[in-house]
Design a protein around this motif. Structure first.
Motif, mmCIF file in Angstrom:
data_model
loop_
_atom_site.group_PDB
_atom_site.id
_atom_site.type_symbol
_atom_site.label_atom_id
_atom_site.label_comp_id
_atom_site.label_asym_id
_atom_site.label_seq_id
_atom_site.Cartn_x
_atom_site.Cartn_y
_atom_site.Cartn_z
ATOM 1 N N GLU A 1 -8.725 -10.179 -2.931
ATOM 2 C CA GLU A 1 -9.825 -9.279 -3.287
ATOM 3 C C GLU A 1 -9.536 -8.571 -4.605
ATOM 4 O O GLU A 1 -10.434 -8.381 -5.423
ATOM 5 C CB GLU A 1 -10.087 -8.262 -2.171
ATOM 6 N N ILE A 2 -8.292 -8.184 -4.809
ATOM 7 C CA ILE A 2 -7.920 -7.516 -6.064
ATOM 8 C C ILE A 2 -8.078 -8.471 -7.248
ATOM 9 O O ILE A 2 -8.672 -8.127 -8.267
ATOM 10 C CB ILE A 2 -6.477 -6.968 -5.965
ATOM 11 N N MET B 1 -23.914 -4.330 -3.715
ATOM 12 C CA MET B 1 -22.550 -4.811 -3.926
ATOM 13 C C MET B 1 -21.733 -4.539 -2.656
ATOM 14 O O MET B 1 -21.874 -3.498 -2.036
ATOM 15 C CB MET B 1 -21.941 -4.109 -5.133
ATOM 16 N N GLU B 2 -20.901 -5.482 -2.314
ATOM 17 C CA GLU B 2 -20.111 -5.365 -1.086
ATOM 18 C C GLU B 2 -19.100 -4.222 -1.167
ATOM 19 O O GLU B 2 -18.575 -3.919 -2.237
ATOM 20 C CB GLU B 2 -19.382 -6.687 -0.821
ATOM 21 N N LYS B 3 -18.845 -3.608 -0.017
ATOM 22 C CA LYS B 3 -17.936 -2.468 0.077
ATOM 23 C C LYS B 3 -16.552 -2.774 -0.527
ATOM 24 O O LYS B 3 -15.991 -1.947 -1.247
ATOM 25 C CB LYS B 3 -17.796 -2.066 1.540
ATOM 26 N N ILE B 4 -16.015 -3.936 -0.239
ATOM 27 C CA ILE B 4 -14.685 -4.287 -0.744
ATOM 28 C C ILE B 4 -14.689 -4.329 -2.269
ATOM 29 O O ILE B 4 -13.780 -3.815 -2.916
ATOM 30 C CB ILE B 4 -14.183 -5.615 -0.134
ATOM 31 N N VAL C 1 -12.336 -2.079 -4.769
ATOM 32 C CA VAL C 1 -11.443 -2.659 -5.776
ATOM 33 C C VAL C 1 -11.787 -2.132 -7.168
ATOM 34 O O VAL C 1 -10.887 -1.832 -7.961
ATOM 35 C CB VAL C 1 -11.470 -4.207 -5.723
ATOM 36 N N GLU C 2 -13.057 -2.001 -7.461
ATOM 37 C CA GLU C 2 -13.453 -1.458 -8.773
ATOM 38 C C GLU C 2 -12.954 -0.023 -8.944
ATOM 39 O O GLU C 2 -12.467 0.350 -10.011
ATOM 40 C CB GLU C 2 -14.965 -1.544 -8.956
ATOM 41 N N ALA D 1 -8.764 -4.439 8.273
ATOM 42 C CA ALA D 1 -7.428 -4.121 7.787
ATOM 43 C C ALA D 1 -7.390 -4.126 6.256
ATOM 44 O O ALA D 1 -6.766 -3.259 5.634
ATOM 45 C CB ALA D 1 -6.412 -5.110 8.355
ATOM 46 N N VAL D 2 -8.061 -5.087 5.635
ATOM 47 C CA VAL D 2 -8.128 -5.159 4.174
ATOM 48 C C VAL D 2 -8.815 -3.903 3.619
ATOM 49 O O VAL D 2 -8.318 -3.269 2.678
ATOM 50 C CB VAL D 2 -8.862 -6.444 3.712
ATOM 51 N N VAL D 3 -9.933 -3.532 4.219
ATOM 52 C CA VAL D 3 -10.655 -2.335 3.778
ATOM 53 C C VAL D 3 -9.770 -1.095 3.934
ATOM 54 O O VAL D 3 -9.673 -0.264 3.020
ATOM 55 C CB VAL D 3 -11.988 -2.176 4.543
ATOM 56 N N GLY D 4 -9.094 -0.977 5.070
ATOM 57 C CA GLY D 4 -8.196 0.157 5.297
ATOM 58 C C GLY D 4 -7.077 0.221 4.280
ATOM 59 O O GLY D 4 -6.727 1.299 3.777
#
Length: 164
Positions: A36-37, A1-4, A8-9, A147-150
């Motif tokens: 992403e959310i 599963m992707e980090k993002i 979010v989970e 930036a999204v991950v941060g």
């Protein structure tokens, strides 16, 4: 599963457990954090709204950012993301927000704010705003994704601090 997706989970679990609603105020990420959310089923239970305020005028009109901050500090600055984060909470029913503004590239960078410079702020209603300056590497897509991950990691951190 992707980090993002994992971020979010984890964010969803914390927000639901604490009954906290979240808002985003995005510039250089163009709504990517909110996307992403909302890709997670059930996010309407804890995600309030997303403000995509790419222009300075939109930041002023939608989030109440003072024009004087753009003149004194520029759009990519701590003062602007702090005002954006506070505005997102004030203009919504959210208790927690994240705000982001940066130079994603490939152009637009300066000696003081080179391409990859991103400011992110997190605001929990009634608490001090936390903000940080990041220098991400890579092309436009890479800078925006980092930036999204941060931003998501910071939201998780804020909620983890709230449980103490």
């Amino acid at each position: 599963m992707e980090k993002i997706t994992l971020l979010v989970e984890g964010l969803a679990k914390l927000a639901l457990d604490q009954q906290v609603r979240i808002a985003t105020a995005e510039s250089c990420t163009g709504g990517w954090i909110a996307q992403e959310i909302t890709a997670l089923a059930g996010s309407s239970e804890w995600f309030e709204c997303g403000f995509v305020t790419y222009s300075n005028e939109a930041k002023q009109q939608m989030l109440g950012v003072s024009e004087s901050l753009f003149i004194s500090d520029g759009a990519v600055s701590e003062s602007v993301v702090v005002a954006m984060a506070k505005g997102a909470v004030q203009k919504s029913r959210a208790q927690l927000s994240v705000a982001i503004s940066g130079v994603a590239g490939p152009g637009g960078g300066t000696d003081l704010k080179p391409v990859g410079t991103v400011w992110i702020a997190w605001y929990f209603d009634g608490c001090e705003v936390e903000a940080g300056r990041y220098q991400f590497a890579g092309d436009r897509q890479s800078v925006r994704k980092q930036a999204v991950v941060g931003a998501l990691k910071g939201l998780v951190k804020q909620l983890n601090k709230n449980t103490v």
